[in-house]
Design an enzyme around this catalytic site. Structure first.
Site, mmCIF file in Angstrom:
data_model
loop_
_atom_site.group_PDB
_atom_site.id
_atom_site.type_symbol
_atom_site.label_atom_id
_atom_site.label_comp_id
_atom_site.label_asym_id
_atom_site.label_seq_id
_atom_site.Cartn_x
_atom_site.Cartn_y
_atom_site.Cartn_z
ATOM 1 N N GLU A 1 -4.526 4.068 3.613
ATOM 2 C CA GLU A 1 -3.559 3.041 2.916
ATOM 3 C C GLU A 1 -4.366 2.507 1.539
ATOM 4 O O GLU A 1 -5.417 2.033 1.669
ATOM 5 C CB GLU A 1 -3.461 1.818 3.728
ATOM 6 C CG GLU A 1 -2.773 2.163 5.158
ATOM 7 C CD GLU A 1 -2.701 0.779 5.965
ATOM 8 O OE1 GLU A 1 -1.843 0.065 6.103
ATOM 9 O OE2 GLU A 1 -3.739 0.399 6.594
ATOM 10 N N ASN B 1 1.045 4.636 1.926
ATOM 11 C CA ASN B 1 0.363 5.057 3.149
ATOM 12 C C ASN B 1 0.514 6.699 3.124
ATOM 13 O O ASN B 1 1.517 7.412 2.846
ATOM 14 C CB ASN B 1 1.127 4.605 4.114
ATOM 15 C CG ASN B 1 0.921 3.227 4.164
ATOM 16 O OD1 ASN B 1 0.310 2.433 3.654
ATOM 17 N ND2 ASN B 1 2.093 2.457 4.911
ATOM 18 N N THR C 1 0.721 -1.200 0.081
ATOM 19 C CA THR C 1 -0.045 -0.060 -0.047
ATOM 20 C C THR C 1 0.929 1.312 -0.098
ATOM 21 O O THR C 1 2.160 1.306 0.568
ATOM 22 C CB THR C 1 -1.051 0.145 1.248
ATOM 23 O OG1 THR C 1 0.007 -0.104 2.406
ATOM 24 C CG2 THR C 1 -2.017 -1.076 1.319
#
Length: 336
Positions: free
Chosen positions: A262, A216, A214
């Site tokens: 995320e 973030n 992900t």
């Protein structure tokens, strides 16, 4: 009138000479929602007709936050995102006038003389129906019209904008929808998909170990968004778009920590750390929840990714503004 980069000016005193004599829209415009767009687009129409520069005068921080610092207004569009939206609407400059108790204490006459006439040298001002100015909000739309006739500038007051249900579109309604995770409902009032902007930062790399790396982002401290899973579109700093699925919350399965946004980008591999990116929210998939271990979480993440792909495959621009913000379209393409 301009489609180029917008100038962000720190105060009225920073206005360059070539932008004096502009048509100026004045307001807080937090969210730049459909009601605000009615004001902004009217200013654009007048500027085009008269061949004048197009400028927005807004205030930072939000005036309500100045008077109630213990209860700051949850911002829908912090200054950089507001400027991006104004640029998409054709504004050449936005003046982010510092708002303080001293500024709020200017008399109505001083606001007219020092800010509008002396500072801006404007030829026409466009405001919303409920616009007030000067200390204790003494200046009213009626007084503004009188002053314009006396001081030599045009005045347009735009009536309240109502949605299809007959309710006035407001920033507070949009905040309530976002707090409940109702991003589709918020988009209906905004006229575009609500979009957040932040720097991509490093994290614990938990997503990578689960097969879902992900990007973030820590949202603005005043941001209001319900915790949950969303179908999103991610815009990189270079303008490239990627569909994805995003989680906003405290990761209760792992650490129940500080809220983090995320985003897992579909069909992407690469390093995004340090980039400032935008993420547009298209749909709410489910609330955040705690799972009995990583395996159960990954099974749900697979379902979330499938649902997000299906939702995003069917989306279309809500408006010309939505086309420039959440799609790879310019305003002309979005309206054709």
């Amino acid at each position: 009138m301009s489609a180029g980069p917008i100038r962000r000016l720190a105060s009225v005193s920073a206005l360059p000479v070539e932008l004096r004599g502009a048509v100026v829209a004045i307001g807080n415009f937090d969210g730049v929602h459909r009601g605000h767009q009615a004001v902004l687009e009217r200013a654009d129409e007048i500027a085009r007709r008269e061949g004048r520069p197009l400028v927005c005068l807004t205030f930072e921080p939000h005036p309500r936050t100045v008077f109630r610092p213990q209860d700051p207004v949850p911002r829908l569009t912090p200054a950089p995102m507001k400027a991006r939206l104004l640029a998409a609407l054709g504004f050449e400059a936005v003046i982010e006038q510092p708002f303080s108790r001293d500024f709020a204490g200017l008399s109505a006459d001083s606001f007219l003389g020092d800010i509008l006439v002396g500072g801006l040298g404007l030829t026409h001002v466009v405001v919303g129906f409920d616009f007030h100015y000067g200390a204790r909000r003494a200046g009213t739309p009626a007084l503004l019209r009188e002053a314009g006739a006396r001081l030599g500038f045009g005045v347009t007051c735009v009536e309240a904008f109502t949605d299809e249900g007959g309710e006035t579109v407001s920033s507070s309604r949009i905040r309530a929808h976002l707090s409940a995770g109702e991003v589709a409902e918020a988009a209906g009032l905004l006229g575009y998909r609500w979009t957040v902007e932040a720097e991509v930062t490093g994290g614990q790399r938990l997503g990578r170990t689960l097969g879902y790396p992900t990007a973030n982002m820590r949202l603005h401290e005043e941001a209001t968004l319900g915790h949950g899973i969303y179908a999103v579109r991610f815009r990189r700093a270079d303008g490239r778009l990627h569909d994805g699925v995003a989680s906003y919350g405290r990761r209760p399965t792992f650490d129940n920590g500080a809220p983090l946004f995320e985003t897992h980008l579909f069909d992407f591999s690469g390093d995004l750390y340090g980039e400032t990116a935008e993420v547009s929210l298209f749909g709410f998939l489910r609330p955040e929840e705690k799972f009995d271990g990583a395996e159960a979480l990954v099974r749900q993440m697979d379902r979330d990714a499938e649902a997000a792909r299906a939702l995003l495959a069917a989306v279309r621009p809500l408006s010309a503004l939505d086309g420039t913000i959440a799609f790879a379209l310019g305003r002309d393409a979005a309206t054709s």
